[in-house]
Design a protein around this motif. Structure first.
Motif, PDB file in Angstrom:
ATOM      1  N   SER A 164       0.844  -1.192   0.000  1.00  0.00           N
ATOM      2  CA  SER A 164       0.000   0.000   0.000  1.00  0.00           C
ATOM      3  C   SER A 164       0.879   1.241   0.000  1.00  0.00           C
ATOM      4  N   ALA A 165       0.257   2.349  -0.309  1.00  0.00           N
ATOM      5  CA  ALA A 165       0.934   3.648  -0.317  1.00  0.00           C
ATOM      6  C   ALA A 165       0.079   4.649   0.444  1.00  0.00           C
ATOM      7  N   VAL A 166       0.733   5.653   1.001  1.00  0.00           N
ATOM      8  CA  VAL A 166       0.048   6.672   1.786  1.00  0.00           C
ATOM      9  C   VAL A 166       0.055   7.979   1.019  1.00  0.00           C
ATOM     10  N   ILE A 167      -1.095   8.638   0.976  1.00  0.00           N
ATOM     11  CA  ILE A 167      -1.191   9.947   0.339  1.00  0.00           C
ATOM     12  C   ILE A 167      -1.822  10.925   1.319  1.00  0.00           C
ATOM     13  N   VAL A 168      -1.188  12.075   1.488  1.00  0.00           N
ATOM     14  CA  VAL A 168      -1.659  13.095   2.424  1.00  0.00           C
ATOM     15  C   VAL A 168      -1.556  14.460   1.752  1.00  0.00           C
ATOM     16  N   GLY A 169      -2.006  15.475   2.474  1.00  0.00           N
ATOM     17  CA  GLY A 169      -1.899  16.838   1.967  1.00  0.00           C
ATOM     18  C   GLY A 169      -3.215  17.343   1.417  1.00  0.00           C
ATOM     19  N   ASP A 170      -3.150  18.124   0.359  1.00  0.00           N
ATOM     20  CA  ASP A 170      -4.320  18.786  -0.215  1.00  0.00           C
ATOM     21  C   ASP A 170      -5.056  17.870  -1.178  1.00  0.00           C
ATOM     22  N   VAL A 171      -5.579  16.763  -0.635  1.00  0.00           N
ATOM     23  CA  VAL A 171      -6.377  15.817  -1.412  1.00  0.00           C
ATOM     24  C   VAL A 171      -7.732  15.658  -0.730  1.00  0.00           C
ATOM     25  N   GLY A 172      -8.701  15.138  -1.499  1.00  0.00           N
ATOM     26  CA  GLY A 172     -10.047  14.982  -0.953  1.00  0.00           C
ATOM     27  C   GLY A 172     -10.131  13.983   0.184  1.00  0.00           C
ATOM     28  N   LYS A 173      -9.470  12.822   0.013  1.00  0.00           N
ATOM     29  CA  LYS A 173      -9.543  11.761   1.030  1.00  0.00           C
ATOM     30  C   LYS A 173      -8.148  11.205   1.304  1.00  0.00           C
ATOM     31  N   PRO A 174      -7.366  11.885   2.140  1.00  0.00           N
ATOM     32  CA  PRO A 174      -6.036  11.352   2.456  1.00  0.00           C
ATOM     33  C   PRO A 174      -6.149  10.023   3.197  1.00  0.00           C
ATOM     34  N   GLY A 175      -5.159   9.177   3.016  1.00  0.00           N
ATOM     35  CA  GLY A 175      -5.192   7.888   3.704  1.00  0.00           C
ATOM     36  C   GLY A 175      -4.213   6.896   3.106  1.00  0.00           C
ATOM     37  N   LYS A 176      -4.395   5.654   3.510  1.00  0.00           N
ATOM     38  CA  LYS A 176      -3.560   4.548   3.056  1.00  0.00           C
ATOM     39  C   LYS A 176      -4.358   3.721   2.062  1.00  0.00           C
ATOM     40  N   TYR A 177      -3.798   3.531   0.859  1.00  0.00           N
ATOM     41  CA  TYR A 177      -4.516   2.841  -0.202  1.00  0.00           C
ATOM     42  C   TYR A 177      -3.698   1.660  -0.720  1.00  0.00           C
ATOM     43  N   PRO A 178      -4.366   0.534  -0.989  1.00  0.00           N
ATOM     44  CA  PRO A 178      -3.644  -0.648  -1.488  1.00  0.00           C
ATOM     45  C   PRO A 178      -3.156  -0.436  -2.917  1.00  0.00           C
ATOM     46  N   ILE A 179      -2.056  -1.081  -3.225  1.00  0.00           N
ATOM     47  CA  ILE A 179      -1.502  -1.057  -4.573  1.00  0.00           C
ATOM     48  C   ILE A 179      -2.005  -2.288  -5.318  1.00  0.00           C
ATOM     49  N   SER A 180      -2.624  -2.070  -6.440  1.00  0.00           N
ATOM     50  CA  SER A 180      -3.192  -3.167  -7.218  1.00  0.00           C
ATOM     51  C   SER A 180      -2.099  -4.086  -7.746  1.00  0.00           C
ATOM     52  N   ILE A 181      -2.451  -5.352  -7.887  1.00  0.00           N
ATOM     53  CA  ILE A 181      -1.514  -6.306  -8.482  1.00  0.00           C
ATOM     54  C   ILE A 181      -1.181  -5.891  -9.914  1.00  0.00           C
ATOM     55  N   ALA A 182      -2.140  -5.283 -10.599  1.00  0.00           N
ATOM     56  CA  ALA A 182      -1.913  -4.825 -11.961  1.00  0.00           C
ATOM     57  C   ALA A 182      -1.035  -3.581 -11.995  1.00  0.00           C
ATOM     58  N   GLY A 183      -0.825  -2.969 -10.842  1.00  0.00           N
ATOM     59  CA  GLY A 183       0.007  -1.780 -10.777  1.00  0.00           C
ATOM     60  C   GLY A 183      -0.818  -0.530 -10.536  1.00  0.00           C
ATOM     61  N   THR A 184      -0.351   0.321  -9.659  1.00  0.00           N
ATOM     62  CA  THR A 184      -1.017   1.587  -9.353  1.00  0.00           C
ATOM     63  C   THR A 184      -0.048   2.727  -9.633  1.00  0.00           C
ATOM     64  N   THR A 185      -0.467   3.689 -10.444  1.00  0.00           N
ATOM     65  CA  THR A 185       0.373   4.837 -10.763  1.00  0.00           C
ATOM     66  C   THR A 185       0.060   5.990  -9.814  1.00  0.00           C
ATOM     67  N   LEU A 186       0.874   7.027  -9.913  1.00  0.00           N
ATOM     68  CA  LEU A 186       0.645   8.209  -9.080  1.00  0.00           C
ATOM     69  C   LEU A 186      -0.730   8.810  -9.340  1.00  0.00           C
ATOM     70  N   LEU A 187      -1.110   8.926 -10.598  1.00  0.00           N
ATOM     71  CA  LEU A 187      -2.425   9.481 -10.919  1.00  0.00           C
ATOM     72  C   LEU A 187      -3.542   8.595 -10.399  1.00  0.00           C
ATOM     73  N   ASP A 188      -3.343   7.268 -10.442  1.00  0.00           N
ATOM     74  CA  ASP A 188      -4.339   6.348  -9.877  1.00  0.00           C
ATOM     75  C   ASP A 188      -4.551   6.651  -8.395  1.00  0.00           C
ATOM     76  N   LEU A 189      -3.449   6.824  -7.681  1.00  0.00           N
ATOM     77  CA  LEU A 189      -3.542   7.076  -6.240  1.00  0.00           C
ATOM     78  C   LEU A 189      -4.222   8.410  -5.963  1.00  0.00           C
ATOM     79  N   VAL A 190      -3.868   9.439  -6.730  1.00  0.00           N
ATOM     80  CA  VAL A 190      -4.506  10.749  -6.550  1.00  0.00           C
ATOM     81  C   VAL A 190      -6.004  10.649  -6.807  1.00  0.00           C
TER      82      VAL A 190
END
Length: 378
Positions: A164-190
């Motif tokens: 998983s990866a953590v995203i914080v700051g000026d986003v709508g829903k900061p938190g910890k999100y799982p990384i997909s087996i297919a791959g998660t990009t920065l834009l996916d996480l945002v």
């Protein structure tokens, strides 16, 4: 009167160099023998020609991708401590240890404990941490051989805490999100986090991976897909809304810090936003833009400097001569960047005017002194 004239000339020659000003003079920033490029002690200087503008404008920043791009085969995800696993077991006969007359499937949910293992009835404690899903599936199914009736096992990661990866700051829903087996990009996480709270061109994305950290603009992830890197477990992402701005100094009508009203602002638009050049004091042939450039840009502008450049940004001064009509076309498409500084030098005649205003009281006093002296002699 002759003595007064001599004093005046001496002061005129020596005093212009100490006239108050808002910045360096044209002479201190350039020289007649400088046509294109010069390496000063602490900065590079280039005449802003159409060729220079094209080289600078075509530069595509890819350092972010080079920092975090995954080279070679992408690493497989592994199960870790804290992950929730769903174990589905099928048997070929309803008289098995897991099957019943109502169905041949049994579902067991298990969390990987701090020792890195899960517990499956009749299979015992199976090591899961550090292994792939397929490896754990084979281990569970092998442990049930001879105990269950032709068991078939499926493992599903229902709670991915490790990858998983953590995203914080000026986003709508900061938190910890799982990384997909297919791959998660920065834009996916945002996107998963509800997007940025600010405009894309005013949002800075900072990615920290281990001891490495770099930042880029959110808009660059869209415009430059190479920078939209894939995330790995443990990545931390910070979104910060930072309105871009430039400053203008010197012989302009309004010295100010100006924010970018749109995604792109040209040098011509930047000068217009501060009222343009001051007609009374500005030297139109001495418009300067101060910024920090990447070493790759300097190497293209001045190939001789290629071996002398390091990995850090280099201070650069671009000079534009607005007395040349062609320069206005360059200013029209040369794009400003965040924290750029514009400086317009004073015209030498304006410096002389300043000096004359400074010494006017001295000249007036001297004139009256001469008149008084003449009256006394008469």
């Amino acid at each position: 009167m002759k003595s007064v004239g001599l004093v005046f000339v001496a002061m005129l020659l020596a005093g212009c160099s100490v006239v108050p000003g808002s910045g360096p003079s044209t002479a201190s920033l350039s020289a007649d023998d400088i046509e294109n490029t010069v390496k000063q002690e602490d900065y590079f200087s280039f005449k802003l020609t159409p060729e220079v503008a094209q080289i600078v404008g075509r530069y595509v920043p890819t350092r972010f991708a080079e920092y975090f791009g995954i080279k070679g085969t992408e690493p497989r995800q592994q199960i870790g401590v804290g992950d929730m696993l769903t174990v589905n077991i099928w048997e070929a006969d309803e008289r098995g240890i897991f099957s019943t007359s109502y169905g041949k499937k049994t579902t067991i949910e298990s969390v990987v404990d701090d020792s890195g293992r899960i517990f499956v009835p009749y299979a015992g404690r199976i090591r899961a941490a550090g292994r792939s899903v397929e490896s754990v599936r084979e281990a569970v199914q092998g442990a049930l051989e001879g105990k269950a009736v032709q068991p078939q096992v499926q493992i599903v990661v229902s709670g991915n805490q490790t990858n998983s990866a953590v995203i914080v700051g000026d986003v709508g829903k900061p938190g910890k999100y799982p990384i997909s087996i297919a791959g998660t990009t920065l834009l996916d996480l945002v996107a998963h986090a509800g997007g940025s709270r600010g405009k894309t061109f005013e949002t800075v994305v900072t990615l920290k991976r281990g001891d490495r950290k770099a930042s880029t603009n959110l808009q660059d992830l869209i415009d430059l897909p190479k920078n939209n890197v894939r995330l790995v477990k443990g990545d931390n992402v910070l979104l910060t809304v930072k309105p871009r701005s430039f400053t203008a100094f010197g012989a302009v009508k309004k010295t100010a810090i100006q924010q970018f009203p749109t995604e792109t602002v040209t040098l011509a638009e930047a000068l217009a936003s501060v009222g343009g050049l001051n007609d009374e004091t500005a030297d139109a042939s001495a418009v300067y833009l101060f910024r920090f450039e990447e070493p790759e840009v300097i190497a293209k502008l001045d190939p001789k400097a290629r071996g002398k450049l390091g990995e850090y940004q280099v201070p650069v001064i671009y000079r534009l001569n607005l007395r040349d009509p062609k320069a206005w076309f360059v200013a029209r498409y040369f794009l400003m960047r965040d924290k750029d500084m514009i400086y317009v030098a004073n015209h030498p005649a304006a410096e002389l005017g300043k000096f004359l205003r400074i010494i006017q009281p001295i000249l007036t006093s001297a004139r009256y002194g001469v008149l008084i002296s003449d009256d006394l002699e008469n």
